[in-house]
Design a protein around this motif. Structure first.
Motif: not given
Ligand code: F6P
Length: 541
Positions: A347, A351, A374, A479, A482
């Motif tokens: 992630l 991200t 993250y 995710y 998102t």
């Protein structure tokens, strides 16, 4: 557009002033149904967002902001293959990688559906041949180890998922993931392998990445030293995953053994492209298909669900709420599953490479904070390490708790104890413990302030029935979307990564100064010159 200059942003700023001091204790006390009302499902994922510092009005205002930012149109544009990666003038179509063959999609003259499924079929045939023992090494031996050589998006997805789905893998085959140009990575990952039974998957979208090509060259030497210059050794022990057939051929890999993908798949969104090949070999084509179906389930939820009930939309907007209105800078990911130990690393690329930007689509500087740092570790290990700061530190850190109903290994009460910890942590973060409650336990007055738990620390809880290929796919798609939602609100291109280029170029330029026999003339800053000189002394040069 300057999103902060809109009425919707101003309304959220006013609202933030009104609600920022409200506590989760109060919000729950006022609404007995909150714990079930502020929840939703996407596929098998049950998502509880009730422990967020929001009211119904907050959600309405955040949704209005998303509409103002053009989120509905951007979602449509992404799924349709518009060139929403504006700085690279590319479509963004990772969702097409897991769409069923029955869903037609043609983009820029390419029959995307046909191409995706042709590669999936080729991957499936290859995986079957390796798993059944039909594919043999140069000396006729069965393959027992698959080594993926790739980095970033060409490593993290399959590496994370291989650990996550170990319970679904063929235990007679081992998969290894070599990514770092640090020679210890290759050395340690291959030290117990036999070249005669090892297959390398060289995985690189561009097939120009220094780390990957260096490791692949080292692997080729290792193989040839092990099996000898046997006819066809490279062809039998190397396959490639790439968009760059010319470079694959130049490296010496037969392009018949190349699994392609396309420029509309971003590196960090490429896990469901042929980049997943090593995972498919490990878990088999059926499990892999279940994973893709899981991704597709959440893709469809995201594409079709109204914004106010759309879970990746809500999660993305909550992240914007904390980043831009509460000044949060980091985000903890806390999987209560040892199998998900690499999820935070995965992630991080998804991200931070996507949303760590300071310039908008239109080239203007951003006017908001963007991106979050993250980080995380599996529970309960994190509880005994960094949760102290989550509970009583001075930073506000939104957290995601991820857990499963049924364990993959059910041993006594262990799974129930694990999950009791997860539920306790999110509750303690949200509701804390007041000075009165601490004193009522008989705590000495001098210690009371130290034992007060401030609470009001927000979290999302994601609960799925069991960690399966499908639920893993659903979670990752959650995710991915998102991140997209946040990028749209921030008006940034979540699909480029120009910020990584300068360092790559400089490393290539600097390398000769480190390796040359004679002291180099260096055109670098004084600190770098001194460091290189010191390094050369350490290396005896
Ligand atoms: O350096 C960043 C990056 O470009 C990532 O975006 C990408 O996933 C990784 O490098 C690997 O690139 P490639 O697959 O082309 O080797």
């Amino acid at each position: 557009m300057d999103i902060t200059a809109t009425d919707e942003w101003a309304a959220l700023s006013d609202h933030h002033r009104e609600v920022a001091s409200r506590t989760l204790r109060e919000l729950f006390a006022e609404d007995a149904g909150r714990g079930t009302r502020l929840t939703g499902t996407a596929g098998d994922l049950y998502v509880d967002w009730s422990k967020h510092r929001v009211t119904d009005e907050t959600v309405q205002l955040l949704v209005a902001l998303a509409e103002k930012a053009g989120l509905p149109a951007q979602i449509k544009a992404m799924f349709a293959g518009s060139h929403i990666n504006v700085t690279e003038d590319r479509a963004v179509l990772h969702t097409a990688l897991r769409a069923p063959a029955s869903v037609p999609l043609t983009v820029d003259g390419q029959d995307v559906t046909a191409d995706v499924h042709a590669v999936l079929d080729k991957m499936g045939d290859f995986a079957d041949r390796v798993r059944s023992g039909e594919w043999r090494g140069a000396t006729g031996e069965r393959i027992t180890a698959v080594v993926n050589i790739g980095i970033g998006g060409s490593d993290l997805g399959p590496a994370m998922a291989y650990l996550a789905l170990a319970d679904y893998s063929d235990r007679g085959l081992t998969a290894r993931f070599v990514s770092n140009i640090d020679p210890t990575d290759f050395a340690e990952k291959t030290r117990d392998l036999d070249p005669a039974t090892t297959l390398f998957v060289v995985c690189s979208k561009t097939f120009t990445t220094l780390e990957t090509l260096t490791n692949a060259t080292v692997a080729r030497d290792w193989l040839l030293a092990g099996v000898g210059e046997v006819e066809g050794a490279v062809a039998k022990h190397f396959v490639a995953v790439s968009t760059n057939a010319d470079a694959v051929a130049e490296f010496g890999i037969d392009t018949d053994n190349m699994f392609g993908f396309w420029d509309w798949v971003g590196g960090r969104y490429s896990f469901t492209s042929a980049v997943g090949l090593s995972l498919m070999v490990a878990i088999g084509r059926e499990h892999y298909g279940e994973m893709l179906a899981g991704f597709h389930t959440v893709d469809e939820h995201f594409r079709t669900t109204p914004l106010a009930e759309n879970l990746p939309v809500l999660q993305g907007l909550l992240n914007v709420w904390y980043t831009d209105f509460f000044g949060a800078q980091t985000h903890a990911v806390l999987p209560y599953s040892q199998y998900l130990s690499r999820l935070p690393a995965y992630l991080q690329q998804l991200t931070m490479e996507s949303n760590g930007k300071t310039v908008q689509f239109d080239g203007e500087p951003v006017t908001t904070s963007t991106g979050e740092v993250y980080w995380g570790e599996p529970g309960t290990n994190g509880q005994h390490a960094f949760h102290q700061l989550l509970h009583q530190g001075t930073s506000l850190i939104p957290a995601d708790f991820i857990g499963f109903g049924e364990p993959n290994h059910d041993i006594g009460e262990m799974h129930d104890l694990l999950m009791a910890n997860m539920f306790a942590q999110s509750s303690a973060l949200a509701f804390g413990k007041t000075a009165e409650e601490v004193a009522a336990d008989g705590t000495p007055a001098a210690v009371v302030p130290h034992k007060v738990m401030p609470g009001n620390r927000p979290s999302t809880t994601i609960l799925a029935p069991k960690l399966t290929p499908s639920t893993l796919g659903q979670l990752i798609a959650f995710y991915e979307h998102t991140v997209f939602v946040e990028g749209v609100v921030w008006q940034i291109d979540s699909f480029d990564q120009w910020g990584v280029e300068l360092g790559k170029v400089m490393a290539r330029e600097l390398a000769p100064a480190l390796t040359s026999e004679t002291a180099p003339e260096m055109d670098a800053d004084a600190s770098t010159v001194a460091l290189v000189q010191h390094y050369r002394r350490l290396r005896g040069r």
